[in-house]
Design an enzyme around this catalytic site. Structure first.
Site, PDB file in Angstrom:
ATOM      1  N   HIS A  62      -2.569 -10.254  -9.214  1.00  0.00           N
ATOM      2  CA  HIS A  62      -3.804  -9.623  -8.731  1.00  0.00           C
ATOM      3  C   HIS A  62      -4.924  -9.929  -9.714  1.00  0.00           C
ATOM      4  O   HIS A  62      -4.743  -9.788 -10.920  1.00  0.00           O
ATOM      5  CB  HIS A  62      -3.661  -8.098  -8.675  1.00  0.00           C
ATOM      6  CG  HIS A  62      -2.898  -7.591  -7.515  1.00  0.00           C
ATOM      7  ND1 HIS A  62      -3.496  -7.212  -6.342  1.00  0.00           N
ATOM      8  CD2 HIS A  62      -1.578  -7.403  -7.341  1.00  0.00           C
ATOM      9  CE1 HIS A  62      -2.574  -6.797  -5.507  1.00  0.00           C
ATOM     10  NE2 HIS A  62      -1.390  -6.904  -6.094  1.00  0.00           N
ATOM     11  N   TYR A 126      -6.127   0.118  -8.191  1.00  0.00           N
ATOM     12  CA  TYR A 126      -5.014  -0.497  -7.478  1.00  0.00           C
ATOM     13  C   TYR A 126      -4.393  -1.629  -8.306  1.00  0.00           C
ATOM     14  O   TYR A 126      -3.176  -1.725  -8.445  1.00  0.00           O
ATOM     15  CB  TYR A 126      -5.477  -1.018  -6.121  1.00  0.00           C
ATOM     16  CG  TYR A 126      -4.407  -1.721  -5.335  1.00  0.00           C
ATOM     17  CD1 TYR A 126      -3.371  -1.008  -4.739  1.00  0.00           C
ATOM     18  CD2 TYR A 126      -4.418  -3.107  -5.196  1.00  0.00           C
ATOM     19  CE1 TYR A 126      -2.384  -1.659  -4.023  1.00  0.00           C
ATOM     20  CE2 TYR A 126      -3.430  -3.760  -4.497  1.00  0.00           C
ATOM     21  CZ  TYR A 126      -2.419  -3.025  -3.907  1.00  0.00           C
ATOM     22  OH  TYR A 126      -1.442  -3.676  -3.202  1.00  0.00           O
TER      23      TYR A 126
END
Length: 133
Positions: A62, A126
């Site tokens: 990510h 997140y």
């Protein structure tokens, strides 16, 4: 979100980017993650964009990146995935090749989403929480 200035324009562009290891094999351990982080930040510096957030899980990556309107997103991803795969295979090939076949590290696809002022904090949280799941 940071506002940047170019020659004749003002911009604030951030993207949440995710890509996976080929076949979702769980090959990203602490050593590979440390090398990958160093490589990713060097690629960003060399190509004139910023990595605002970075995290991995055992089978995916990510990023939160910031770039100018002149950057072409497919070229950024091509650089990130291509260069990182080549350098990781060079440095950790014996470990990676045991878990992967055909010498491919990354899945050819990726996810990308634009990030706004309203969603930036949520995306950062997140990304930080990836290993906690």
């Amino acid at each position: 979100m940071e506002v940047s200035y170019g020659r004749g324009y003002v911009y604030s562009l951030e993207y949440h980017v995710v890509w996976c290891v080929k076949y979702r094999h769980k090959v990203i351990d602490e050593t590979i993650e440390a090398s990958l982080k160093e490589i990713i930040f060097k690629i960003a510096e060399d190509n004139g964009f910023k990595v605002l957030e970075f995290n991995t899980d055992k089978d995916h990556v990510h990023l939160l990146i910031s770039c100018s309107p002149q950057h072409y997103i497919p070229n950024i991803l091509k650089a990130l995935k291509g260069v990182s795969a080549r350098l990781l295979m060079k440095k950790h090939g014996e470990v990676l090749k045991k878990k992967l076949w055909c010498g491919h590290l990354w899945n050819p696809s990726y996810f990308i989403a634009t990030v706004s002022e309203n969603t930036e904090k949520q995306i950062k949280q997140y990304i930080h929480s990836q290993k906690e799941k």
